[in-house]
Design an enzyme around this catalytic site. Structure first.
Site, PDB file in Angstrom:
ATOM      1  N   GLY A   1      24.692  22.461 -19.530  1.00  0.00           N
ATOM      2  CA  GLY A   1      23.410  22.012 -20.063  1.00  0.00           C
ATOM      3  C   GLY A   1      22.372  23.092 -19.878  1.00  0.00           C
TER       4      GLY A   1
ATOM      5  N   GLY B   1      17.777  23.820 -20.270  1.00  0.00           N
ATOM      6  CA  GLY B   1      16.468  23.231 -20.535  1.00  0.00           C
ATOM      7  C   GLY B   1      15.386  24.153 -20.033  1.00  0.00           C
ATOM      8  N   GLY B   2      14.205  23.606 -19.913  1.00  0.00           N
ATOM      9  CA  GLY B   2      13.067  24.436 -19.550  1.00  0.00           C
ATOM     10  C   GLY B   2      13.198  25.122 -18.203  1.00  0.00           C
TER      11      GLY B   2
ATOM     12  N   VAL C   1      22.263  24.894 -16.470  1.00  0.00           N
ATOM     13  CA  VAL C   1      23.097  24.173 -15.502  1.00  0.00           C
ATOM     14  C   VAL C   1      24.558  24.552 -15.710  1.00  0.00           C
ATOM     15  CG1 VAL C   1      23.733  21.928 -14.572  1.00  0.00           C
ATOM     16  CG2 VAL C   1      21.471  22.259 -15.560  1.00  0.00           C
TER      17      VAL C   1
ATOM     18  N   LYS D   1      21.973  24.410 -10.879  1.00  0.00           N
ATOM     19  CA  LYS D   1      20.835  24.466 -11.799  1.00  0.00           C
ATOM     20  C   LYS D   1      20.053  25.733 -11.474  1.00  0.00           C
ATOM     21  CE  LYS D   1      16.852  21.472 -12.663  1.00  0.00           C
ATOM     22  NZ  LYS D   1      16.270  20.192 -12.241  1.00  0.00           N
TER      23      LYS D   1
ATOM     24  N   ASP E   1      12.142   7.360 -14.964  1.00  0.00           N
ATOM     25  CA  ASP E   1      12.888   7.650 -16.189  1.00  0.00           C
ATOM     26  C   ASP E   1      14.306   7.092 -16.091  1.00  0.00           C
ATOM     27  OD1 ASP E   1      13.286   8.545 -18.728  1.00  0.00           O
ATOM     28  OD2 ASP E   1      13.478  10.665 -18.212  1.00  0.00           O
TER      29      ASP E   1
END
Ligand code: NAG
Ligand code: NAG
Ligand code: NAG
Ligand code: NAG
Ligand code: NAG
Ligand code: NAG
Length: 835
Positions: free
Chosen positions: A507, A509-510, A514, A528, A624
């Protein structure tokens, strides 16, 4: 940076319980009644004989809300509409600072829809609002220095924006207590990256209240406040909630000459605080507590008033801390014992002027432990915050230049103001409900305690080895960050991930990327890795490690370690073999989970959440919860992921910082829209959606379906109300579910989805009920009878026939709808949504 300190000396004021303003004008606009009582105060109608005297020249008319009910706030059932510039004029006997509160509660009447008005408001020539409009009830509060014997408030329709009227529902104008703002000099001016002295008089500034926060405490309504103000809780402003814990006392504060008075802030503000969430004050205390308060991003000037009252120390001179504002050291080595004249629990406040970082959109306030050697325990506290925008601030003109200070143009900036608005709306909603239940409530007791003859299941079997449930913490080996020595070597992580090989990426992201990895001791991990070389967010990284390393629970995905070497920031989590729960419900080729497995997973996730809310980590709200944030290990044991993560802040550079709310469409607590605040009951709501997702095997939101089916929560509740919930159950479950277990499960989900947080169960209750459903399902012996009796079930048949799902629904559960984002096994670790 020069960390100079400007202690604020407070003058002597009289302390009296009930404040009586010298000038006190309370006007209900558009009303002809001579008295309308709100918050124990008497408003007079401006159409009444007595009230009409205040209304000056101009063209106006009064309106009555055609839809107002007896329950509506009385001053909001009428309004005055102005079709040309018009004013109210009040005779002022007591020159000085006055509070001006303007209430706007729009409604539609035959001639005017007040929601469409756009207008300006000024007070004695100072423009308070420009091109302002209100489509919900809004209260705007200002502090205005009145230096002549009248106060004239003018309403002017904003013809330029196509509006031909202005309106107002009610006006309060009253004298502030003496010395509310003090011009003794020596107020610190915090500008980006530096501190200096604010050279002007604060009392000359017209101020607009942007935030008024009761840190560590509850919502305070005008009933509870000496100046009829509202104070809202601080929770939602905390950047990392788990860094702070609430301190409260039941003893009233020791007001003293030279300190704050009851008018500066009421007892309730000083009787609660947030303090550092450290274990026994000895370990892991190297972090700050930080709040971000949204403000307009225009770089405006704000007066920031911080309230303190040392309710945490047992002896004088033991608490020393630093205050940082927008990452500048604003006050170093604060010693409340000295400031509040050698008395504990004695209220004090400190004012700062803050020139905001243009574009940051927040004022960031941090408190953290002092480095002083004599600090006995490392701690830091804060009791209250007020942030007021300088409405007509003019920079002093540079000597020689006769350009005069440039007037900062101020629109109706929403930004942080909306929080205040919502607080007011919330207050009114509460009042309308009658009793004014304060919310969020302190930890309610769980049902477990009340149950009769029912012991909760500790072990919930299944194929997996679930016997030992380790809760709480493990013995410590002290490290710089806390109870565990979690530091990992970069070389080991390189080895574990084949030097961060692309083929191992699960994965991105910002934060970074990962990777799946295997440590030397064959432990599988998710690694990460932040963008190498970027030291952005370093303090947050540290706090996160401190906080996460304290949390250990069987049903929470835990932090295995971290690495901070060669300008790397890496977090390492346990690897969850089977990935997100969602992938096992729909939208993938995974074989369907059995009903019993699903119950176990729900119970496990509920246990993890319950621990987050109430366990030793205390009061962490996940914010979340969704089926992609519940992960399964190789034994299908559920673990909640993605908690405790922080949002990045305004200090690092001037780029835009999103302070947007976390939470995913379809799972978001509807009450959030009213209160603008997520609570532990918001998690309960989201969890209710997950329960239906598990039962029906479809996404929380599926935009490809018919309108009434798009939102799972609404759709399932609708079918449940009609008594036909079994028609929308995942067809794979056909024949597996016992009706009594189904009933319990659906009832639990339904309660989670209650409109109001107070009506929802706690996670403890949810857990208990799911365990109950599990027991009804597995039906171990005589308990079933007992339970039926408890539930008021008729219990007519011995062997329950399992629920059969009608076949026409088959297929709806299979293909997973429209969400394409499920391919990343570790998508939950890489979310980048503005934290
Ligand atoms: C208004 O108040 C009455 C009782 O005074 C209550 O029965 C009714 O439910 C209330 N209506 C609303 C909308 O709150
Ligand atoms: C109210 O106005 C704001 C901005 O002016 C807008 O974003 C919002 O959608 C409006 N709300 C309603 C209910 O019309
Ligand atoms: C500030 O107020 C004091 C009196 O309170 C006055 O003497 C002084 O001139 C004022 N300063 C400015 C810059 O207005
Ligand atoms: C606020 O005032 C109301 C009404 O007087 C009272 O019932 C409530 O207990 C008060 N709340 C607090 C926190 O003092
Ligand atoms: C914290 O204090 C409690 C009792 O005050 C004690 O039982 C516990 O072991 C202490 N924990 C640590 C980490 O020192
Ligand atoms: C607290 O925040 C300030 C300002 O951002 C920072 O300089 C300081 O290092 C922080 N302290 C800790 C212990 O993280």
């Amino acid at each position: 940076m020069a960390a100079r300190v400007f202690p604020l000396l407070l003058l002597l004021t009289t302390t009296s319980y009930a404040f009586t303003p010298h000038d006190n004008f309370l006007i209900s606009c558009g009303s002809d009644s001579t008295t309308e009582v709100v918050y124990n105060r008497h408003f007079v109608g401006d159409s009444s004989h007595k009230g009409s005297a205040y209304l000056s020249e101009g063209t106006s008319s009064s309106l009555t809300n055609p839809n107002s009910s007896p329950n509506s706030t009385v001053i909001y059932s009428t309004a005055r509409v102005f079709t040309s510039a018009s004013s109210y004029t009040f005779d002022i006997k007591n020159l000085g600072t006055h509070l001006v509160r303007l209430h706007f509660s729009p409604f539609a009447s035959p001639n005017y829809d007040l929601r469409n008005g756009k207008f300006g408001v000024s007070a004695n020539g100072i423009s308070l609002l420009t091109s302002f409009g209100a489509n919900v009830t809004v209260v705007k509060e200002f502090f205005v220095l009145v230096d002549r014997d009248e106060l004239e408030i003018v309403f002017t329709p904003d013809v330029d924006s196509g509006s031909n009227f202005a309106f107002v529902s009610a006006i309060e104008a009253f004298s502030a207590p003496r010395d509310f703002f003090i011009d003794s000099g020596g107020i610190a001016l915090i500008s980006p990256g530096e501190i200096s002295e604010f050279k002007q008089n604060v009392s000359n500034q017209a101020l607009e209240t942007v935030h008024r926060v009761n840190v560590g405490g509850l919502l305070l309504t005008p009933f509870n406040d000496t100046l009829w103000r509202s104070w809202i809780p601080d929770e939602d402003f905390l950047v990392i909630k788990s860094a702070a814990k609430v301190a409260r006392t039941s003893d009233p504060p020791n007001y003293q000459q030279g300190g704050a008075t009851r008018e500066v802030a009421p007892d309730n503000v000083y009787m609660t605080a947030q303090q550092m969430n450290v274990y026994n004050g000895s370990l892991a205390n190297h972090f700050n507590i930080t709040w971000d308060f949204p403000v307009s991003s225009e770089g405006a000037m704000h007066l920031v008033r911080l309230h303190f009252c040392d309710i945490v120390s047992v002896a004088l001179n033991t608490l020393y801390f630093n205050i940082y504002i927008n990452c500048v050291t604003a006050y170093k080595d604060v010693d409340l014992s000295v400031l509040s004249l050698h008395r504990l629990a004695s209220p004090y406040y400190i004012d700062f002027v803050v020139k905001n970082v243009r574009g940051s959109g927040v004022v960031r306030i941090s408190v953290g432990p002092s480095d002083l050697n004599n600090a006995m325990k490392k701690d830091a506290i804060l009791n209250g915050v007020e942030i007021m925008r300088m409405v007509n601030y003019a920079a002093p003109s540079p000597p020689g230049s006769k350009k005069d200070g440039k007037w900062i143009v101020l629109g109706c900036v929403v930004g942080g103001v909306f929080v205040l608005i919502l607080a007011v709306v919330a207050v009114l909603a509460i009042l309308r409900c009658g009793k004014g239940k304060p919310e969020p409530k302190p930890k309610p007791k769980t049902r477990r305690a009340e149950s009769t003859g029912w012991t909760s299941l500790r072990v919930f079997g299944g194929g997996s080895s679930l016997a030992a449930i380790s809760q709480g913490t493990v013995p410590a080996s002290a490290s710089p960050y806390g109870l565990y020595d979690l530091k990992l070597l970069f070389a080991d992580l390189q080895l574990a991930t084949d030097n961060f090989d692309k083929s191992l990426v699960v994965g991105s992201g910002g934060f970074g990327t990962v990777y799946k990895g295997v440590l030397k001791d064959s432990v599988k991990v998710a690694v990460k890795r932040g963008v190498p070389g970027s030291r952005q967010g370093l303090p947050e990284f540290h706090t996160e490690i401190t906080v996460l390393s304290k949390i250990r629970h069987r049903h929470l995905v835990s932090l295995v370690g971290y690495c901070e070497e060669q300008s790397e920031m890496i977090l390492v989590y346990e690897y969850m073999e089977k990935g997100p729960l969602r992938n096992h419900l729909y939208g993938s080729d995974s074989p369907p989970l059995s009903w019993k497995q699903r119950l176990e997973i729900c119970i496990g996730a509920a246990r993890g959440l319950h621990y987050l809310h109430t366990g030793s980590a205390q009061g962490i709200i996940h914010r979340d919860i969704k089926s992609t944030n519940i992960l399964l290990d190789e034994n299908c044991v559920a673990k909640v992921a993605d908690f405790g993560l922080s949002k990045s802040g305004p200090c690092l550079d001037e780029t835009h910082v999103s302070t947007g709310v976390k939470g995913s469409f379809g799972y978001l607590d509807p009450e959030y829209f009213r209160r603008q605040q997520l609570t532990d009951k918001s998690d309960v709501y989201s969890f209710g959606v997950v329960l239906f997702e598990v039962l029906c095997a479809r996404p929380a939101v599926d935009p490809l379906l018919n309108r009434e089916q798009v939102n799972l929560a609404e759709w399932a509740m609708e079918w449940h109300k009609k008594g036909v919930i079994n028609e929308i159950i995942d067809p794979h479950l056909s024949g597996q579910i016992k009706p009594s277990a189904l009933k319990k499960f659906v009832e639990t989900a339904e309660k989670c989805l209650a409109e109001y947080g107070v009506d929802r169960p706690t996670m403890g209750d949810v857990l208990w009920n799911l365990e109950h459903a599990y027991q009804l399902q597995t039906n171990d012996g005589p308990r079933e009878e007992e339970q039926r009796a408890m539930d008021g079930d008729s219990g007519d048949g011995e062997a329950e026939a399992p629920v059969v799902v009608p076949s026409r629904r088959a297929g709806a559960g299979g293909d997973g709808g429209s969400d394409m984002s499920t391919s990343h096994v570790f998508s939950q670790l890489v979310t980048n949504d503005g934290r």
